[in-house]
Design a protein around this motif. Structure first.
Motif, PDB file in Angstrom:
ATOM      1  N   VAL A  12       0.812  -1.224   0.000  1.00  0.00           N
ATOM      2  CA  VAL A  12       0.000   0.000   0.000  1.00  0.00           C
ATOM      3  C   VAL A  12       0.845   1.272   0.000  1.00  0.00           C
ATOM      4  N   TYR A  13       2.090   1.172   0.491  1.00  0.00           N
ATOM      5  CA  TYR A  13       2.937   2.366   0.559  1.00  0.00           C
ATOM      6  C   TYR A  13       3.898   2.459  -0.625  1.00  0.00           C
ATOM      7  N   CYS A  14       3.850   1.467  -1.526  1.00  0.00           N
ATOM      8  CA  CYS A  14       4.837   1.438  -2.614  1.00  0.00           C
ATOM      9  C   CYS A  14       4.164   1.396  -3.992  1.00  0.00           C
TER      10      CYS A  14
ATOM     11  N   THR B 297      17.203  -5.446  -8.244  1.00  0.00           N
ATOM     12  CA  THR B 297      15.980  -5.113  -7.536  1.00  0.00           C
ATOM     13  C   THR B 297      14.883  -4.827  -8.554  1.00  0.00           C
ATOM     14  N   GLY B 298      13.840  -4.111  -8.143  1.00  0.00           N
ATOM     15  CA  GLY B 298      12.752  -3.844  -9.066  1.00  0.00           C
ATOM     16  C   GLY B 298      11.769  -2.870  -8.436  1.00  0.00           C
ATOM     17  N   GLY B 299      10.544  -3.040  -8.742  1.00  0.00           N
ATOM     18  CA  GLY B 299       9.732  -4.198  -9.074  1.00  0.00           C
ATOM     19  C   GLY B 299      10.191  -5.423  -8.283  1.00  0.00           C
ATOM     20  N   GLU B 300       9.653  -6.544  -8.647  1.00  0.00           N
ATOM     21  CA  GLU B 300      10.083  -7.776  -7.988  1.00  0.00           C
ATOM     22  C   GLU B 300      11.048  -8.508  -8.926  1.00  0.00           C
ATOM     23  N   PRO B 301      12.342  -8.529  -8.592  1.00  0.00           N
ATOM     24  CA  PRO B 301      13.335  -9.067  -9.521  1.00  0.00           C
ATOM     25  C   PRO B 301      13.100 -10.532  -9.891  1.00  0.00           C
TER      26      PRO B 301
ATOM     27  N   LEU C 213      20.714  -9.158  -4.009  1.00  0.00           N
ATOM     28  CA  LEU C 213      19.381  -9.005  -4.597  1.00  0.00           C
ATOM     29  C   LEU C 213      18.372  -8.676  -3.499  1.00  0.00           C
ATOM     30  N   THR C 214      17.415  -7.837  -3.824  1.00  0.00           N
ATOM     31  CA  THR C 214      16.340  -7.526  -2.877  1.00  0.00           C
ATOM     32  C   THR C 214      15.034  -8.086  -3.424  1.00  0.00           C
ATOM     33  N   THR C 215      14.331  -8.832  -2.597  1.00  0.00           N
ATOM     34  CA  THR C 215      13.112  -9.497  -3.075  1.00  0.00           C
ATOM     35  C   THR C 215      12.009  -9.437  -2.025  1.00  0.00           C
TER      36      THR C 215
ATOM     37  N   VAL D 258      15.522  -9.701   2.073  1.00  0.00           N
ATOM     38  CA  VAL D 258      14.099  -9.997   1.894  1.00  0.00           C
ATOM     39  C   VAL D 258      13.289  -8.912   2.608  1.00  0.00           C
ATOM     40  N   SER D 259      12.315  -8.366   1.913  1.00  0.00           N
ATOM     41  CA  SER D 259      11.461  -7.348   2.523  1.00  0.00           C
ATOM     42  C   SER D 259      10.318  -8.039   3.246  1.00  0.00           C
ATOM     43  N   LEU D 260      10.107  -7.677   4.480  1.00  0.00           N
ATOM     44  CA  LEU D 260       9.004  -8.253   5.263  1.00  0.00           C
ATOM     45  C   LEU D 260       8.567  -7.221   6.292  1.00  0.00           C
TER      46      LEU D 260
ATOM     47  N   MET E 261      12.370  -4.277   7.086  1.00  0.00           N
ATOM     48  CA  MET E 261      10.994  -3.915   7.462  1.00  0.00           C
ATOM     49  C   MET E 261      10.842  -2.401   7.374  1.00  0.00           C
ATOM     50  N   VAL E 262       9.972  -1.939   6.503  1.00  0.00           N
ATOM     51  CA  VAL E 262       9.658  -0.512   6.447  1.00  0.00           C
ATOM     52  C   VAL E 262       8.630  -0.244   7.532  1.00  0.00           C
ATOM     53  N   VAL E 263       8.893   0.739   8.363  1.00  0.00           N
ATOM     54  CA  VAL E 263       7.975   1.004   9.475  1.00  0.00           C
ATOM     55  C   VAL E 263       7.184   2.279   9.199  1.00  0.00           C
TER      56      VAL E 263
ATOM     57  N   TYR F 235      10.190   5.042   6.786  1.00  0.00           N
ATOM     58  CA  TYR F 235       9.300   5.218   5.627  1.00  0.00           C
ATOM     59  C   TYR F 235       9.666   6.521   4.903  1.00  0.00           C
ATOM     60  N   MET F 236       9.909   6.406   3.604  1.00  0.00           N
ATOM     61  CA  MET F 236      10.433   7.562   2.848  1.00  0.00           C
ATOM     62  C   MET F 236       9.415   8.142   1.869  1.00  0.00           C
ATOM     63  N   ASP F 237       9.691   9.372   1.470  1.00  0.00           N
ATOM     64  CA  ASP F 237       8.833  10.082   0.512  1.00  0.00           C
ATOM     65  C   ASP F 237       9.271   9.814  -0.918  1.00  0.00           C
ATOM     66  N   VAL F 238       9.470   8.538  -1.245  1.00  0.00           N
ATOM     67  CA  VAL F 238       9.821   8.223  -2.632  1.00  0.00           C
ATOM     68  C   VAL F 238       8.569   8.292  -3.503  1.00  0.00           C
ATOM     69  N   GLY F 239       8.734   8.716  -4.733  1.00  0.00           N
ATOM     70  CA  GLY F 239       7.609   8.745  -5.658  1.00  0.00           C
ATOM     71  C   GLY F 239       6.481   9.657  -5.189  1.00  0.00           C
TER      72      GLY F 239
ATOM     73  N   THR G  28       3.041   8.243  -5.250  1.00  0.00           N
ATOM     74  CA  THR G  28       1.797   7.488  -5.161  1.00  0.00           C
ATOM     75  C   THR G  28       1.446   7.090  -3.732  1.00  0.00           C
ATOM     76  N   ASN G  29       2.354   7.321  -2.774  1.00  0.00           N
ATOM     77  CA  ASN G  29       2.076   6.775  -1.451  1.00  0.00           C
ATOM     78  C   ASN G  29       1.526   7.795  -0.442  1.00  0.00           C
ATOM     79  N   GLY G  30       1.333   9.040  -0.874  1.00  0.00           N
ATOM     80  CA  GLY G  30       0.735  10.040   0.016  1.00  0.00           C
ATOM     81  C   GLY G  30       1.532  10.250   1.294  1.00  0.00           C
TER      82      GLY G  30
ATOM     83  N   GLU H  76       9.006   6.815  -9.298  1.00  0.00           N
ATOM     84  CA  GLU H  76       8.521   5.750  -8.427  1.00  0.00           C
ATOM     85  C   GLU H  76       9.618   4.718  -8.171  1.00  0.00           C
ATOM     86  N   MET H  77       9.624   4.164  -6.954  1.00  0.00           N
ATOM     87  CA  MET H  77      10.669   3.236  -6.534  1.00  0.00           C
ATOM     88  C   MET H  77      10.653   1.932  -7.345  1.00  0.00           C
ATOM     89  N   SER H  78       9.443   1.501  -7.731  1.00  0.00           N
ATOM     90  CA  SER H  78       9.350   0.233  -8.468  1.00  0.00           C
ATOM     91  C   SER H  78      10.059   0.333  -9.812  1.00  0.00           C
TER      92      SER H  78
HETATM   93  N1  SAM Z   1      10.152  -6.237  -4.733  1.00  0.00           N
HETATM   94  C1  SAM Z   1      11.383  -6.179  -4.016  1.00  0.00           C
HETATM   95  C2  SAM Z   1      11.115  -6.128  -2.539  1.00  0.00           C
HETATM   96  O1  SAM Z   1       9.971  -6.170  -2.125  1.00  0.00           O
HETATM   97  O2  SAM Z   1      12.093  -6.073  -1.785  1.00  0.00           O
HETATM   98  C3  SAM Z   1      12.337  -5.073  -4.434  1.00  0.00           C
HETATM   99  C4  SAM Z   1      11.779  -3.728  -4.727  1.00  0.00           C
HETATM  100  S1  SAM Z   1      11.077  -2.875  -3.350  1.00  0.00           S
HETATM  101  C5  SAM Z   1      10.692  -1.323  -4.104  1.00  0.00           C
HETATM  102  C6  SAM Z   1      12.521  -2.564  -2.391  1.00  0.00           C
HETATM  103  C7  SAM Z   1      12.300  -2.092  -1.000  1.00  0.00           C
HETATM  104  O3  SAM Z   1      11.826  -0.776  -1.028  1.00  0.00           O
HETATM  105  C8  SAM Z   1      11.324  -2.886  -0.169  1.00  0.00           C
HETATM  106  O4  SAM Z   1      11.947  -3.278   1.010  1.00  0.00           O
HETATM  107  C9  SAM Z   1      10.243  -1.878   0.129  1.00  0.00           C
HETATM  108  O5  SAM Z   1       9.676  -2.115   1.392  1.00  0.00           O
HETATM  109  C10 SAM Z   1      11.025  -0.591   0.108  1.00  0.00           C
HETATM  110  N2  SAM Z   1      10.195   0.592  -0.037  1.00  0.00           N
HETATM  111  C11 SAM Z   1       9.231   0.832  -0.940  1.00  0.00           C
HETATM  112  N3  SAM Z   1       8.659   2.037  -0.743  1.00  0.00           N
HETATM  113  C12 SAM Z   1       9.289   2.570   0.340  1.00  0.00           C
HETATM  114  C13 SAM Z   1       9.150   3.791   1.052  1.00  0.00           C
HETATM  115  N4  SAM Z   1       8.246   4.687   0.708  1.00  0.00           N
HETATM  116  N5  SAM Z   1       9.972   4.012   2.093  1.00  0.00           N
HETATM  117  C14 SAM Z   1      10.890   3.089   2.461  1.00  0.00           C
HETATM  118  N6  SAM Z   1      11.082   1.925   1.825  1.00  0.00           N
HETATM  119  C15 SAM Z   1      10.276   1.662   0.783  1.00  0.00           C
END
Ligand code: SAM
Length: 363
Positions: A56-58, A100-104, A127-129, A151-153, A193-195, A223-227, A229-231, A357-359
């Motif tokens: 929801v935040y990405c 990375t990506g998107g989902e690599p 790699l980040t997934t 791994v993002s969780l 973990m993004v908080v 939690y960052m102000d990337v892009g 779309t996440n308000g 956008e980060m993706s």
């Molecule tokens: N799909 C992969 C994943 O989930 O790790 C790689 C791409 S994803 C954009 C990379 C990382 O960016 C994830 O850990 C995600 O939680 C983090 N991310 C996305 N939007 C973010 C935001 N607004 N602030 C901080 N981290 C963010």
């Protein structure tokens, strides 16, 4: 949810130009330093702008719906093009590449790209997934030459995790992926973990308890102000200091020295020997001053900052000629004039600036 600002596809913004700089011949010495004395050491490559999650935040669903115009395959860099660029970047100082990506892991035959990058030699490959396809792929990734994995969780609680990924994906599968990665030798596995306040901050302690003593390194990201779309709002950010305080009250922590200059995570260890955690204070403690990272978008644009508005088109150069020297010279000219320090100057006024956008640019 906070108000979402639909984007006009930011990918079609103009390419960046080299202001006041000429592209001269630069012999690669691996010692490029930018305008503020920062070396080029890390490259993040977004191998796809698609993801199977709609965090929801990405990549919120109401923006990244069924009709979202993801890049067509012809616009993606091919594996051969990525490997060619990796060689050029390495010659100019890059030591570490993160896919990375998107989902690599959505990019077909990704192990083939990893093997090609491993063949170059001397590169730390990581790699980040989101972990959704990790149990099935961990061994092949390791065998291809991947060194480490992140791994993002964002939550351990299944209902919270499903709500955050917004595709009803169960947490157990990601946990299995983390174990599979460790078993395959991609350890220590880093878990990011993004908080976000009010969304998953009550998961800080359950996550810390779960990963303490596991050998995996849990890292909390502001939690960052990337892009756009996440308000994003500053009030949504839980400062790392607060995270360390929350965990330290129950499981005492002590600071640990950085592994190397420019390490983004600040390290803390459990005083009872239960391993370590990291905090990444992208908002409250900008680390621009020693940022050595460049980013390559899915369609081959070079960005010199996560918050850059425009990228430099390397794909055009790749497809124009078989010669690598012009690409290296262009890269050198871009890096030499790099002056980005967005996080240091972040304010209420910068939040509204155009961003990518980060993706697309790669997280
Ligand atoms: N799909 C992969 C994943 O989930 O790790 C790689 C791409 S994803 C954009 C990379 C990382 O960016 C994830 O850990 C995600 O939680 C983090 N991310 C996305 N939007 C973010 C935001 N607004 N602030 C901080 N981290 C963010």
């Amino acid at each position: 949810m906070a108000k979402v600002v639909p984007i006009a596809d930011l990918r079609v913004t103009r390419d960046a130009t080299l202001v006041g700089a000429t592209v001269q011949e630069v012999t690669p010495t691996g010692l490029l330093a930018d305008n503020r004395g920062r070396a080029l050491r890390d490259l993040r490559i977004s191998v796809t702008d698609r993801c199977n999650f709609r965090c929801v935040y990405c990549m919120p669903k109401d923006v990244y719906g069924h009709d979202y115009p993801f890049l067509p395959h012809s616009q993606l860099l091919t594996f051969e093009e990525i490997a060619r660029l990796a060689r050029v970047f390495k010659a100019h100082g890059v030591e570490k590449i993160r896919l990375t990506g998107g989902e690599p892991l959505l990019r077909k035959n990704l192990e083939r790209l990893i093997a090609m990058l491993a063949d170059i030699g001397g590169l730390d490959l990581t790699l980040t997934t989101n972990g959704s396809a990790l149990s099935a792929n961990a061994r092949a990734l390791k065998a291809a030459g991947l060194n480490r994995i992140t791994v993002s969780l964002d939550a351990l609680d299944d209902s919270i995790f499903r709500a955050m990924n917004d595709v009803d994906f169960p947490v157990t599968k990601v946990l299995e992926g983390i174990d599979a990665a460790a078993e395959a030798g991609l350890s220590p596995v880093k878990v990011n973990m993004v908080v976000k306040r009010g969304m998953n901050d009550h998961q800080i302690l359950p996550m810390a308890r779960h990963f303490k003593g596991s050998g995996h390194i849990l890292r909390f990201i502001e939690y960052m102000d990337v892009g756009h779309t996440n308000g994003w709002r500053l009030d949504d950010v839980i400062p790392s200091e607060e995270v360390v305080r929350i965990i330290g009250r129950e499981m005492p922590l002590a600071p640990v020295d950085a592994n190397y200059t420019g390490e983004v995570a600040e390290r803390w260890r459990y005083t009872d020997g239960g391993g370590e955690i990291g905090v990444i204070s992208s908002v409250t403690q900008a680390f621009c001053s020693d940022c050595t990272r460049a980013r390559l978008s899915t369609d081959g644009k070079l960005y010199t900052c996560l918050f850059a508005t425009t990228g430099y088109d390397l794909r055009a150069l790749l497809r124009e000629s078989d010669e690598d020297a012009p690409i290296g010279n262009y890269l050198a000219a871009i890096w030499l004039q790099r002056a980005d320090r967005y996080s240091e100057i972040r304010s209420a006024n910068t939040v509204a600036l155009p961003k990518v956008e980060m993706s697309y640019i790669g997280g």
